[in-house]
Design a protein around this motif. Structure first.
Motif, PDB file in Angstrom:
ATOM      1  N   LYS A  35       1.120  -1.379   0.046  1.00 11.07           N
ATOM      2  CA  LYS A  35       0.135   0.064  -0.285  1.00 11.07           C
ATOM      3  C   LYS A  35       0.629   1.586  -0.182  1.00 11.07           C
ATOM      4  CE  LYS A  35      -4.211   2.059   2.296  1.00 11.07           C
ATOM      5  NZ  LYS A  35      -4.935   1.522   2.615  1.00 11.07           N
ATOM      6  N   GLU A  36       1.503   1.138   0.937  1.00  8.48           N
ATOM      7  CA  GLU A  36       2.857   2.607   0.893  1.00  8.48           C
ATOM      8  C   GLU A  36       3.519   2.386  -0.338  1.00  8.48           C
ATOM      9  OE1 GLU A  36       6.532   4.388   3.268  1.00  8.48           O
ATOM     10  OE2 GLU A  36       5.506   2.251   4.113  1.00  8.48           O
ATOM     11  N   ARG A  37       4.100   1.921  -1.089  1.00 12.29           N
ATOM     12  CA  ARG A  37       4.797   1.873  -2.728  1.00 12.29           C
ATOM     13  C   ARG A  37       3.678   2.364  -3.825  1.00 12.29           C
ATOM     14  NH1 ARG A  37       9.485   0.818  -4.781  1.00 12.29           N
ATOM     15  NH2 ARG A  37       9.953   0.008  -2.737  1.00 12.29           N
ATOM     16  N   GLY A  38       2.704   1.532  -3.792  1.00 15.18           N
ATOM     17  CA  GLY A  38       2.015   1.333  -4.672  1.00 15.18           C
ATOM     18  C   GLY A  38       1.629   0.122  -5.614  1.00 15.18           C
ATOM     19  N   GLU A  39       1.045   0.444  -6.611  1.00 16.88           N
ATOM     20  CA  GLU A  39       0.872  -0.402  -7.939  1.00 16.88           C
ATOM     21  C   GLU A  39       2.455  -0.465  -8.264  1.00 16.88           C
ATOM     22  OE1 GLU A  39      -1.738   0.835 -10.323  1.00 16.88           O
ATOM     23  OE2 GLU A  39      -3.686   1.004  -8.832  1.00 16.88           O
ATOM     24  N   LEU A  40       2.527  -1.741  -8.227  1.00 15.24           N
ATOM     25  CA  LEU A  40       3.968  -2.341  -9.065  1.00 15.24           C
ATOM     26  C   LEU A  40       3.558  -2.910 -10.715  1.00 15.24           C
ATOM     27  CD1 LEU A  40       5.481  -4.488  -5.941  1.00 15.24           C
ATOM     28  CD2 LEU A  40       5.888  -1.963  -6.910  1.00 15.24           C
ATOM     29  N   PRO A  41       4.435  -2.295 -11.587  1.00 16.49           N
ATOM     30  CA  PRO A  41       4.046  -2.810 -13.152  1.00 16.49           C
ATOM     31  C   PRO A  41       4.448  -3.723 -13.339  1.00 16.49           C
ATOM     32  CG  PRO A  41       6.440  -1.614 -12.729  1.00 16.49           C
ATOM     33  CD  PRO A  41       5.764  -1.376 -11.162  1.00 16.49           C
ATOM     34  N   ILE A  42       3.704  -4.676 -13.125  1.00 12.67           N
ATOM     35  CA  ILE A  42       4.013  -6.232 -13.343  1.00 12.67           C
ATOM     36  C   ILE A  42       3.417  -7.600 -13.431  1.00 12.67           C
ATOM     37  CG2 ILE A  42       5.162  -6.452 -11.460  1.00 12.67           C
ATOM     38  CD1 ILE A  42       2.737  -8.112  -9.708  1.00 12.67           C
ATOM     39  N   MET A  43       2.887  -8.317 -14.662  1.00 10.72           N
ATOM     40  CA  MET A  43       1.867  -8.578 -15.502  1.00 10.72           C
ATOM     41  C   MET A  43       2.447 -10.269 -14.837  1.00 10.72           C
ATOM     42  SD  MET A  43       1.671  -6.452 -18.364  1.00 10.72           S
ATOM     43  CE  MET A  43      -0.677  -6.837 -18.288  1.00 10.72           C
ATOM     44  N   ALA A  44       1.936 -11.224 -15.434  1.00  7.45           N
ATOM     45  CA  ALA A  44       1.693 -12.208 -15.112  1.00  7.45           C
ATOM     46  C   ALA A  44       1.857 -13.044 -16.633  1.00  7.45           C
ATOM     47  CB  ALA A  44       0.334 -13.139 -14.700  1.00  7.45           C
ATOM     48  N   MET A  45       2.852 -13.677 -16.321  1.00  9.55           N
ATOM     49  CA  MET A  45       3.210 -15.031 -17.074  1.00  9.55           C
ATOM     50  C   MET A  45       2.405 -16.234 -17.545  1.00  9.55           C
ATOM     51  SD  MET A  45       7.210 -14.667 -16.948  1.00  9.55           S
ATOM     52  CE  MET A  45       7.773 -15.716 -18.624  1.00  9.55           C
ATOM     53  N   MET A  46       2.744 -16.780 -15.680  1.00  9.89           N
ATOM     54  CA  MET A  46       1.680 -17.602 -16.124  1.00  9.89           C
ATOM     55  C   MET A  46       1.583 -18.706 -14.926  1.00  9.89           C
ATOM     56  SD  MET A  46       4.065 -20.342 -17.400  1.00  9.89           S
ATOM     57  CE  MET A  46       3.517 -21.998 -16.561  1.00  9.89           C
ATOM     58  N   SER A  47       0.033 -19.119 -14.064  1.00  6.88           N
ATOM     59  CA  SER A  47       0.550 -19.875 -13.361  1.00  6.88           C
ATOM     60  C   SER A  47       0.659 -21.564 -12.852  1.00  6.88           C
ATOM     61  CB  SER A  47      -1.084 -20.070 -12.180  1.00  6.88           C
ATOM     62  OG  SER A  47      -1.834 -19.271 -11.968  1.00  6.88           O
ATOM     63  N   VAL A  48       1.862 -21.226 -11.786  1.00  4.30           N
ATOM     64  CA  VAL A  48       2.515 -22.441 -12.630  1.00  4.30           C
ATOM     65  C   VAL A  48       2.114 -23.838 -11.770  1.00  4.30           C
ATOM     66  CG1 VAL A  48       5.232 -22.909 -12.671  1.00  4.30           C
ATOM     67  CG2 VAL A  48       4.954 -21.079 -12.483  1.00  4.30           C
ATOM     68  N   TYR A  49       1.470 -23.866 -10.733  1.00  5.96           N
ATOM     69  CA  TYR A  49       1.189 -24.643 -10.002  1.00  5.96           C
ATOM     70  C   TYR A  49       0.309 -23.997  -8.905  1.00  5.96           C
ATOM     71  CZ  TYR A  49       4.651 -24.614  -5.953  1.00  5.96           C
ATOM     72  OH  TYR A  49       5.685 -24.081  -5.459  1.00  5.96           O
ATOM     73  N   PRO A  50      -0.829 -25.493  -8.104  1.00  9.62           N
ATOM     74  CA  PRO A  50      -1.829 -24.227  -7.324  1.00  9.62           C
ATOM     75  C   PRO A  50      -0.919 -25.454  -5.924  1.00  9.62           C
ATOM     76  CG  PRO A  50      -2.751 -26.527  -8.957  1.00  9.62           C
ATOM     77  CD  PRO A  50      -1.753 -26.322  -9.220  1.00  9.62           C
ATOM     78  N   ALA A  51      -1.248 -24.234  -4.733  1.00  8.19           N
ATOM     79  CA  ALA A  51      -1.305 -25.191  -3.688  1.00  8.19           C
ATOM     80  C   ALA A  51      -2.606 -25.528  -2.559  1.00  8.19           C
ATOM     81  CB  ALA A  51      -0.723 -23.700  -3.132  1.00  8.19           C
ATOM     82  N   PRO A  52      -2.979 -26.475  -3.310  1.00  5.49           N
ATOM     83  CA  PRO A  52      -4.609 -26.232  -2.284  1.00  5.49           C
ATOM     84  C   PRO A  52      -4.470 -26.054  -0.915  1.00  5.49           C
ATOM     85  CG  PRO A  52      -4.146 -28.468  -3.899  1.00  5.49           C
ATOM     86  CD  PRO A  52      -2.496 -27.776  -4.011  1.00  5.49           C
ATOM     87  N   MET A  53      -5.574 -25.797  -0.583  1.00  2.15           N
ATOM     88  CA  MET A  53      -6.143 -25.755   1.151  1.00  2.15           C
ATOM     89  C   MET A  53      -6.394 -27.101   1.668  1.00  2.15           C
ATOM     90  SD  MET A  53      -5.471 -24.836   3.759  1.00  2.15           S
ATOM     91  CE  MET A  53      -5.095 -22.810   3.347  1.00  2.15           C
ATOM     92  N   HIS A  54      -5.485 -27.571   2.200  1.00  2.00           N
ATOM     93  CA  HIS A  54      -5.401 -29.529   2.754  1.00  2.00           C
ATOM     94  C   HIS A  54      -6.580 -28.819   4.275  1.00  2.00           C
ATOM     95  CE1 HIS A  54      -3.127 -30.440   0.255  1.00  2.00           C
ATOM     96  NE2 HIS A  54      -2.798 -31.360  -0.558  1.00  2.00           N
TER      97      HIS A  54
ATOM     98  N   GLY B  49      -6.027 -29.686  10.582  1.00  2.00           N
ATOM     99  CA  GLY B  49      -5.143 -28.773  10.563  1.00  2.00           C
ATOM    100  C   GLY B  49      -4.858 -28.152   9.022  1.00  2.00           C
ATOM    101  N   PHE B  50      -4.961 -27.080   8.493  1.00  2.00           N
ATOM    102  CA  PHE B  50      -4.946 -26.957   7.577  1.00  2.00           C
ATOM    103  C   PHE B  50      -3.523 -26.263   7.424  1.00  2.00           C
ATOM    104  CE2 PHE B  50      -8.654 -25.297   9.465  1.00  2.00           C
ATOM    105  CZ  PHE B  50     -10.208 -25.010   8.104  1.00  2.00           C
ATOM    106  N   MET B  51      -3.463 -26.181   5.914  1.00  2.00           N
ATOM    107  CA  MET B  51      -2.096 -26.777   5.544  1.00  2.00           C
ATOM    108  C   MET B  51      -2.164 -26.213   3.620  1.00  2.00           C
ATOM    109  SD  MET B  51       0.051 -30.664   6.185  1.00  2.00           S
ATOM    110  CE  MET B  51      -0.243 -30.679   8.034  1.00  2.00           C
ATOM    111  N   ALA B  52      -1.612 -25.106   3.420  1.00  2.00           N
ATOM    112  CA  ALA B  52      -1.414 -24.568   1.944  1.00  2.00           C
ATOM    113  C   ALA B  52      -0.705 -25.182   1.618  1.00  2.00           C
ATOM    114  CB  ALA B  52      -2.061 -23.301   1.808  1.00  2.00           C
TER     115      ALA B  52
END
Length: 321
Positions: A103-122, A191-194
């Motif tokens: 929030k202090e720095r503000g919006e960063l000029p980044i974009m997504a190349m791809m989602s690589v893998y999901p981390a499901p919430m177990h 127990g929660f595990m992401a």
């Protein structure tokens, strides 16, 4: 003669790889960096593997750098200190929007190349437990992950969207391995595990106890995704655990994507070729880490921020957009 022929092949390969970029653009990205994470996590070896395949393809001389993880990676990529890096979806969403820790720095000029893998919430319990749904957690002793961790933040978000607060449960803030031991010894009831599939803590517990996961209903998933658009619906495949702990069936829930982000100003053709190479090199990446098996076209477009035009072009060609 054979040596000269092979040299010609390599030169031509590099020329075609950077086709579409001007000479000055190609020279600007002769050396690139991919930011990863700690040496004990998934980001570091997978990032090293990606750097290797991109370099051998002749796209650029790419090096992998160990970092503190998602927040640092977004900051460095956004400030132009590196070309790309890994970040959890929630972190890159905040960086892109200039929210949360950014929030202090503000919006960063980044974009997504791809989602690589999901981390499901177990959401893990012993098979003999009376807990079968989220509402059953009320009054139970629940491990929410290490305090201040991504797992704890995500667990809190999931529970609160269903009207369950920390006041409704007996909280414990344990690491994945501590959660597994706590379930084994009866110290905690759930127990929660992401974490990426298969989770080593689940495998360890499943070697001595029968366990199962708590699924989320369609309504619970919708409430969570409406509140937190950077999460996504995921399925924990029972086959990923090979029957260990008695786990056989699939479990539907929510997870957080691990995203490869890049600088917004990277040339379209460069990003297109990098994404294309990653997918064409999946077998090689599997030799680095088994999580590469989860790199799919369908999952790759599940990003919380705008795709880079080069990545979007590749996914359109593959029919994913």
């Amino acid at each position: 003669m054979k040596t000269r022929n092979w040299a010609l092949v390599i030169v031509l390969a590099v020329m075609f790889t950077v086709a579409g970029m001007g000479d000055s653009e190609a020279a600007s990205y002769k050396y690139m960096t991919i930011l990863t994470g700690g040496t004990g996590g998934v980001y570091y070896p997978l990032g090293g593997g990606i750097a290797d395949v991109l370099t051998k393809k002749g796209i650029s001389n790419v090096s992998a750098e160990s970092t503190g993880g998602s927040v640092e990676n977004c900051n460095l990529v956004g400030r132009g200190r590196a070309e790309m890096g890994f970040a959890m979806a929630g972190v890159c969403y905040d960086a892109y929007k200039g929210e949360g820790k950014f929030k202090e720095r503000g919006e960063l000029p980044i974009m997504a190349m791809m989602s690589v893998y999901p981390a499901p919430m177990h959401i893990l319990v012993l098979d003999k437990s009376d807990i079968h749904q989220l509402s059953d957690l009320k009054g139970a002793k629940v491990s929410l992950g290490a305090f201040g961790s991504g797992t704890e933040n995500m667990a809190k978000n999931i529970l609160e969207t269903q009207g369950i607060t920390y006041d409704d449960i007996k909280t414990a803030f344990l690491s994945f391995s501590e959660t597994a031991m706590g379930l084994r010894d009866g110290v905690v009831e759930a127990g929660f595990m992401a974490v990426a599939i298969p989770a080593s803590a689940v495998l360890d517990l499943g070697s001595t106890r029968k366990v199962r996961f708590i699924p989320l209903t369609d309504g619970e998933i919708k409430k969570t995704l409406d509140a937190y658009p950077y999460y996504s619906e995921v399925t924990i495949k029972g086959s990923a655990y090979n029957g260990i702990g008695g786990i056989t069936g699939d479990t539907v829930g929510v997870g957080v994507q691990n995203v490869l982000v890049c600088r917004r100003e990277l040339p379209e053709d460069l990003v297109y070729n990098m994404v294309k190479t990653i997918f064409e090199s999946q077998k090689k990446l599997l030799d680095v880490h088994q999580v590469a098996s989860q790199i799919t076209i369908e999952n790759a477009v599940k990003v919380p921020i705008d795709l880079h035009p080069g990545a979007a072009r590749y996914f359109r060609e593959m029919g994913a957009l």
